[in-house]
Design an enzyme around this catalytic site. Structure first.
Site, PDB file in Angstrom:
ATOM      1  CD  GLU A 311      -2.916  -1.104   2.347  1.00  0.00           C
ATOM      2  OE1 GLU A 311      -4.112  -1.310   2.103  1.00  0.00           O
ATOM      3  OE2 GLU A 311      -2.493  -0.865   3.499  1.00  0.00           O
ATOM      4  CG  ASP A 385      -7.750  -5.608   4.370  1.00  0.00           C
ATOM      5  OD1 ASP A 385      -7.303  -5.890   5.496  1.00  0.00           O
ATOM      6  OD2 ASP A 385      -7.826  -4.437   3.947  1.00  0.00           O
ATOM      7  CD  GLU A 413     -10.030  -1.756   7.540  1.00  0.00           C
ATOM      8  OE1 GLU A 413      -9.768  -1.293   6.419  1.00  0.00           O
ATOM      9  OE2 GLU A 413      -9.215  -2.419   8.219  1.00  0.00           O
TER      10      GLU A 413
END
Length: 720
Positions: A311, A385, A413
């Site tokens: 990332e 993820d 998340e």
């Protein structure tokens, strides 16, 4: 009249504040409530076994154990339990192996051979015809863990007669990863700002730091990474290291080591070098000197957690080096001090959009056996993820010569933030019980993690923390159970989620079975409910972009293909799902042949993972007889119905719970119900464009249009 009214309002305000404070204190205490036992007979029975505490040893950890035991028992039995110097009554004896006298040691000597340095013994013994309870371990920290285990027995109304518990943690490193930034924001944090008040440290030690350490020690967590994996090099400067040292001093007596994230480009950013090449002599020397300076301040510093070449983060690949080069360079720096390097395997590149799920395996598996012995590779539970459901990561079991540690996400998340009640130990348990088949049937992920499958020297399990400075620590009262459950499973990856839920409820709310039975079932069902109303049948990563809040299956305009939800569901007029079979991206080949065969075959692939591994026709017949479209729509509706049932269950508990927490959970469940319907309606309206089919009977019709849902924006969603 005015004065009377003014006095009345002042009194009302004062009573409100007192009420709020009392409730806040309950929330703040987490699972360490130590409420007075209401059953008179049970309380009398405990008192007959506990007439005093005799403590051996003079360490700070021993003092903490003694104080915790005395305070908790006094609160629970309603009578002061004194710390004494003589065994003249039935007492609790605490002390490590090296501090106990020979008479006590003789009663338990054989048990010390069955525990490791963090293990503990809870044992009923007899000395001079008097019954005592011994809480001991090889080291003082083992005694502390034993104290918390003993207190949990009383909190949950268990018998303390004829004790004979010998227990050790099954993993070495049991650690929280804080994604906390130096400005006190928390990436993917939904419970306020960071606990660490860097501005006031090192001279101001907040009581919250001590209570944080207590809470972690009570569930066996022995490490904390203070800073975000998207690291800031400033944490490695003297200005911040003295603050880190202050925190390490607070945590040490509780058995907790401090770790830091290492920004790979730190030699350039704070070291004045022109490169961060791990093969460069000056870079190697810089890291060695920086590490030595940290250990001079913090002799028990745990080591570094590293996110590299993922990332956009810097890493060894920036210099045409590989993960082994980067990890081993840092491993050499910490090795003389006994430190470890936790090197994250969460990598994906914009240059390979074939299948993001394959990239971590492709980058790491070829390097099996090449990492230094103090490197442990940290692998997320699934290959994408932290989704509501993913198959276990194919790396587990595929690197027999390399220690792998699990990385779970405790913060929610992708699971509705701290707004939604989701009992994550069900997710954790599902992953840990998954069979890799790497050494035949029964080669579970848990056996990879605890080192028993490949006899790894170091083992570990990490959880991305859901903790902030909210009064209740985690934003949602029930999100505390995810922190608690993570710690319990890190200690023992074979625990059952139902056992964990039972413990947590009794320690946190009430021991009344009329409360426990329905609420425990609600917790156990909650994770599946979220999967149903968000991503049923193997759907994944269809959350809205950036903040990951709410549905966004239509997002398709981001610059990298694997950032877009359409990349993952691939819905078209023919069907839906990502084809990872042999005729697709062949991601199944990254699993052991037995597992690969199960996932590759449309008939044997578990339906919970169906759309993860296969692109399936809308008319495909599911095992329950429904076609895929109807089955998927009914799953979305089932999730909504499950949240409605959760509301109904909670509404019946008012007499068992303090009013503040009851109202708080009630309001949050109402939000969850509204958002479950949002997920159902938005996703079904979007996918209906491709299926061309009507909603089946039993599925509520949306009250808004697809265009309405697509127009929603959340520019200030927390944690982003």
């Amino acid at each position: 009249m005015k004065n009377k009214r003014k006095n009345f309002l002042s009194l009302t305000l004062l009573m409100f504040i007192i009420s709020l404070t009392a409730s806040a204190q309950k929330d703040y205490k987490l699972w360490l409530q130590y409420d007075k036992i209401t059953d008179h007979n049970l309380r009398t029975k405990y008192l007959s076994e506990i007439q005093g505490i005799v403590s051996f040893g003079n360490s700070e950890t021993t003092a903490i154990s003694s104080k915790e035991l005395q305070t908790a028992l006094t609160d629970m039995v309603g009578t002061t339990i004194s710390v004494k110097s003589k065994l003249d009554q039935s007492s609790i004896i605490i002390g490590s192996q090296t501090s106990l006298n020979s008479e006590i040691l003789k009663a338990a000597q054989i048990d010390f051979n069955q525990i490791n340095d963090e293990g503990f013994i809870l044992k009923s013994i007899s000395i001079k015809n008097r019954k005592h309870i011994l809480i001991s371990g090889k080291k003082d920290v083992g005694v502390l863990y034993g104290v918390y285990s003993f207190l949990r027995l009383i909190q949950t109304n268990k018998s303390i007669e004829n004790l004979n518990t010998i227990d050790s943690p099954k993993t070495n490193i049991r650690i929280l990863n804080h994604w906390d930034n130096l400005d006190r924001t928390v990436e993917r944090g939904y419970a306020g700002f960071s606990l660490w008040n860097w501005q006031k440290l090192p001279d101001f030690i907040d009581q919250r730091y001590i209570d944080y350490a207590r809470a972690n020690a009570s569930i066996g967590i022995n490490g904390t990474v203070l800073t975000n994996v998207n690291a800031n090099a400033l944490i490695l400067t003297p200005q911040y290291l003295e603050k880190v040292e202050a925190l390490a001093n607070v945590f040490r007596p509780y058995g907790i080591k401090v770790y830091l994230t290492a920004r790979f480009s730190a030699p350039i950013e704070i070291g004045g070098l022109k490169t961060a090449d791990p093969k460069d002599a000056d870079v190697i020397n810089w890291w060695k000197e920086k590490t030595a300076a940290i250990y001079k301040r913090i002799p028990d510093f745990g080591g570094f957690l590293v996110k590299a070449n993922s990332e956009g983060q810097p890493g060894p690949q920036n210099y045409n080096r590989d993960h082994v080069d980067g990890a081993n360079m840092l491993a050499d720096a910490v090795a003389p001090f006994g430190g470890v390097i936790m090197w994250r395997a969460f990598v994906y590149s914009e240059h390979d959009a074939n299948d993001r799920a394959k990239q971590a395996y492709a980058e790491f598996q070829p390097y099996d056996g090449k990492f230094k012995e103090n490197v442990i590779v940290q692998v997320k539970n699934g290959a994408i993820d932290f989704q509501p459901r993913e198959p276990f990561h194919p790396l587990f079991g595929a690197m027999p010569k390399t220690p792998l540690m699990m990385e779970f996400q405790i913060t929610q998340e992708y699971l509705g933030f701290s707004t939604h009640l989701v009992f994550l130990p069900k997710l954790f348990q599902e992953v840990l019980e998954s069979d890799t088949f790497q050494r035949g049937k029964g080669s579970t992920v848990a056996k990879v993690i605890d080192g028993s499958l490949y006899k790894n020297k170091i083992t570990g399990i990490a959880g991305v923390a859901n903790i902030g400075n909210d009064i209740n620590w985690t934003g949602h009262p029930f999100a505390q159970a995810n922190w608690y459950g993570f710690g319990r499973l890190a200690w023992n990856p074979y625990l059952d989620a139902e056992t964990i839920a039972d413990e947590w409820l009794k320690c946190t709310f009430s021991t009344d079975e009329n409360f426990i039975r329905p609420i425990k079932q609600m917790m156990i069902d909650s994770r599946e409910a979220v999967v149903n109303y968000m991503t049923p049948l193997g759907l994944h990563h269809i959350m809205d972009t950036g903040h990951h809040y709410g549905p966004g299956p239509w997002v398709s305009n981001l610059s990298r293909p694997e950032w877009n939800p359409v990349y993952y569901h691939k819905a078209d007029k023919n069907g839906i799902g990502f084809d990872r079979s042999k005729t697709g991206t062949n991601a199944v080949a990254q699993y052991a042949p037995e597992a690969a065969h199960i996932f590759d075959n449309l008939e044997t692939c578990p339906e919970k993972d169906l759309l993860w591994f296969h692109h399936v026709s809308w008319d495909y017949k599911l095992k329950n007889g429904h076609n895929l479209w109807d089955g998927m729509a009914l799953k979305y509706q089932e999730g909504v119905n499950q949240v409605k049932a959760m509301q109904e269950t909670w509404n019946k508990t008012e007499k068992y719970v303090d009013s503040e927490r009851f109202k708080e959970v009630k309001m949050l469940l109402n939000i969850q119900y509204q958002e479950a319907k949002w997920w159902r309606d938005a996703c079904l309206l979007y996918f209906q464009q491709f299926s061309g089919k009507e909603l089946p009977s039993g599925v509520e019709k949306p009250t808004q249009t697809l265009e309405y849902f697509q127009s929603l924006k959340f520019p200030f969603a927390p944690g982003n």
